[in-house]
Design a protein around this motif. Structure first.
Motif, mmCIF file in Angstrom:
data_model
loop_
_atom_site.group_PDB
_atom_site.id
_atom_site.type_symbol
_atom_site.label_atom_id
_atom_site.label_comp_id
_atom_site.label_asym_id
_atom_site.label_seq_id
_atom_site.Cartn_x
_atom_site.Cartn_y
_atom_site.Cartn_z
ATOM 1 N N HIS A 99 -2.278 4.248 -2.615
ATOM 2 C CA HIS A 99 -2.030 2.736 -2.102
ATOM 3 C C HIS A 99 -2.589 1.815 -3.055
ATOM 4 C CE1 HIS A 99 -5.677 5.165 -1.388
ATOM 5 N NE2 HIS A 99 -6.490 4.088 -1.407
ATOM 6 N N ALA A 103 -0.158 -1.223 -4.745
ATOM 7 C CA ALA A 103 -0.649 -2.521 -4.776
ATOM 8 C C ALA A 103 -0.468 -3.134 -6.036
ATOM 9 C CB ALA A 103 -2.236 -2.475 -4.224
ATOM 10 N N VAL A 124 8.405 -0.568 -0.344
ATOM 11 C CA VAL A 124 6.772 -1.131 0.046
ATOM 12 C C VAL A 124 6.519 -2.043 0.292
ATOM 13 C CG1 VAL A 124 4.381 -0.600 -1.165
ATOM 14 C CG2 VAL A 124 6.314 1.080 -1.575
ATOM 15 N N SER A 126 3.935 -5.169 1.227
ATOM 16 C CA SER A 126 2.587 -5.448 0.661
ATOM 17 C C SER A 126 1.934 -6.877 1.019
ATOM 18 C CB SER A 126 2.114 -5.412 -0.789
ATOM 19 O OG SER A 126 2.540 -3.834 -1.112
ATOM 20 N N PHE A 394 -1.272 3.309 4.551
ATOM 21 C CA PHE A 394 0.361 2.952 4.840
ATOM 22 C C PHE A 394 0.531 3.027 6.168
ATOM 23 C CE2 PHE A 394 0.319 4.617 0.366
ATOM 24 C CZ PHE A 394 0.690 3.637 -0.267
ATOM 25 N N ASN A 420 1.866 -0.980 3.206
ATOM 26 C CA ASN A 420 0.691 -0.910 2.374
ATOM 27 C C ASN A 420 -0.507 -1.987 3.007
ATOM 28 O OD1 ASN A 420 -1.424 -0.450 0.495
ATOM 29 N ND2 ASN A 420 -0.329 -0.524 -1.270
#
Length: 525
Positions: A99, A103, A124, A126, A394, A420
């Motif tokens: 994670h 990021a 992913v 974010s 997640f 995320n």
């Protein structure tokens, strides 16, 4: 290269068996291989030349495919992301705490980035706006769940509600939970059980306070089974073992042809654990079935057994024990431990919370559930804990059930969608420059809830695959945090200063602390 060595070993054994004629030293010298190859290996033999050629092609093929892969067809492109390697894709980039790694990658490639995890395409997400696209606008398309080895083994072929494939079976199980197990009326009916268990936890901590002993705070807050039952069933031990296994990055899930090798030993470990889980649930179910009034327990499993015993129910056959084992194992203990650690580390916040509790509750009694709506600062403390220390960094991964275009990017079918939430919770663009600080007052004047409508704060997910046990978990977390803050002051062992308390995490299905939370309680009521 391993194939090369295996083939050579095989040829050596074959040649010795066939008793082939060896080269003379001069012939070997002329070939330039006499000191490096066994005498029985005929380099000039066409069969051996062909074998070496095949080996070379097999070794080089993935790299050739990687270098000369077909150009993408015109149309939407995948989201940006780092270039994958052959076979392993971007697995090598994840690190110990994926994670955090992802990021950082989002800062470089943007809030929607693409990876290839072995053979699995992954997206992913974010930022809150992007999360809304996947969990709300295109919710139905991303309602699938990836089939992974952990859920296959530990959840009876992915029959658990969180991991079941989107479809008729999942809708039936979801309906059973919302109607018969986790609706507000049923949750309220468990109040007596929660009160008994929390009072027992408080009494255990009072004993530690009287003796000035160091307590493992997480160990003392287990709610849901009596002390003797917990020794018999070892539910806490099973949960602690299952969580990292279920959340581990298992090579077999990403490079399927490696699954039979079980290189990490995860398959064997999960199968052994699955047998223990079976035995525990079978014993608990049998105990409930032996009683004439099996609803006496006033717990989730009691309601499930009642359904099993009712021949008119539409959910569970009286002989179908597997769905009875779908009782979710709450991760609220992880959240409570993080909340108390954050309060101990930040005495200013603990003082404000205790002042609110003293003002509303007084010091003559403990907190009861009807007090919770009157404690706004407690609500902010819990939200801040969810933001900084999410149980599932997640969330639970989703899978796209068809090709779709999102925000101008192509998202192929069977892509794994990883929200995320850890990165969203620490985004300074969302939470200001002090995003890394535990500061509950940031929620003053901000109408943000945790029920899946505000994508800045979605600890339980959102949409049709949101966590159905949210209300029960919220109630449990608030009640236990309030109780432990109201009844006790906390001191770290060996004179450790609060600011030195370690707040590092481990990665798994849940995100527990790296180290146990050890503290000395003092009773204050």
């Amino acid at each position: 290269m391993s194939n090369h060595f295996i083939t050579l070993s095989y040829l050596r054994r074959t040649n010795r068996t066939n008793n082939t004629t060896e080269h003379t030293p001069q012939e070997g010298k002329n070939l330039g291989l006499y000191n490096h190859m066994p005498h029985s290996f005929h380099i000039h033999n066409p069969t051996n030349k062909m074998t070496l050629l095949v080996i070379a092609v097999l070794i080089c093929l993935p790299f050739l495919m990687y270098l000369f892969r077909a150009q993408p067809k015109p149309g939407p492109a995948l989201p940006p992301g780092p270039r994958p390697l052959p076979t392993i894709g971007n697995l090598h980039m994840l690190g110990h705490l994926p994670h955090r790694t992802l990021a950082k990658l989002a800062h470089k490639y943007g809030p929607i980035l693409s990876l290839r995890l072995g053979h699995v395409p992954a997206i992913v997400v974010s930022c809150p706006k992007a999360a809304g696209l996947f969990l709300k606008r295109h919710d139905a398309i991303f309602a699938g769940r990836p089939m992974i080895q952990a859920t296959e083994i530990l959840s009876y072929g992915a029959r658990g509600m969180d991991c079941a494939q989107y479809g008729k079976y999942w809708r039936r199980v979801r309906k059973m939970c919302t109607l018969h197990l986790l609706n507000p009326t049923k949750v309220a009916s468990f109040e007596g059980l929660r009160r008994v268990e929390i009072e027992a936890a408080v009494r255990r901590l009072v004993e530690f306070a009287a003796a000035r002993e160091v307590a493992d705070v997480g160990e003392k807050m287990v709610v849901g089974k009596g002390k003797e039952d917990d020794k018999r069933y070892d539910l806490k031990g099973v949960i602690e073992e299952a969580s990292p296994l279920a959340g581990a990055f298992n090579l077999a899930d990403f490079v399927p042809y490696l699954a039979p090798l079980d290189l990490q030993g995860l398959s064997k470990t999960m199968k052994d654990l699955s047998k223990r889980i079976d035995e525990i649930f079978e014993n608990i179910i049998d105990d409930h079935l032996k009683e004439e009034d099996f609803t006496r327990h006033k717990d989730i499993l009691g309601n499930l057994v009642a359904l099993m015993k009712n021949p008119n129910n539409e959910f569970i056959s009286p002989f179908d024990r597997e769905p009875s084992c779908l009782t979710y194992l709450s991760t609220s203990v992880v959240t409570i431990t993080w909340a108390l650690a954050a309060l101990i580390k930040h005495p200013r916040v603990m003082k404000l919370l205790q002042e609110e509790l003293d003002s509303v509750i007084g010091k003559e009694r403990i907190v009861i559930e009807s007090d919770l709506p009157k404690l706004p600062f407690l609500d902010m403390v819990v939200k801040e804990t969810f933001r900084l220390y999410p149980v599932a960094p997640f969330l639970v991964p989703r899978e796209s059930v068809e090709d779709v275009t999102v925000n101008g990017y192509k998202i192929p079918q069977k892509s794994r969608i990883m929200i995320n939430f850890w990165a969203i919770g620490r985004d300074p663009n969302v939470w200001s420059e002090n995003a890394e600080e535990f500061y509950p007052e940031r929620f003053i004047g901000r109408d943000i809830d945790v029920q899946g409508q505000d994508f800045e704060l979605i600890p339980f997910g959102a949409g049709r695959r949101g966590y159905p046990g949210m209300q029960l978990d919220l109630l449990t977390v608030k009640l236990v945090v309030a109780q432990f803050a109201h009844c006790f002051t906390w001191e770290l062992p060996n004179g450790m200063q609060p600011e030195k308390l370690d707040m590092n995490e481990e990665f798994g299905l849940s995100m527990p602390r790296s180290n146990k939370l050890l503290a000395i309680p003092s009773y204050r009521l």
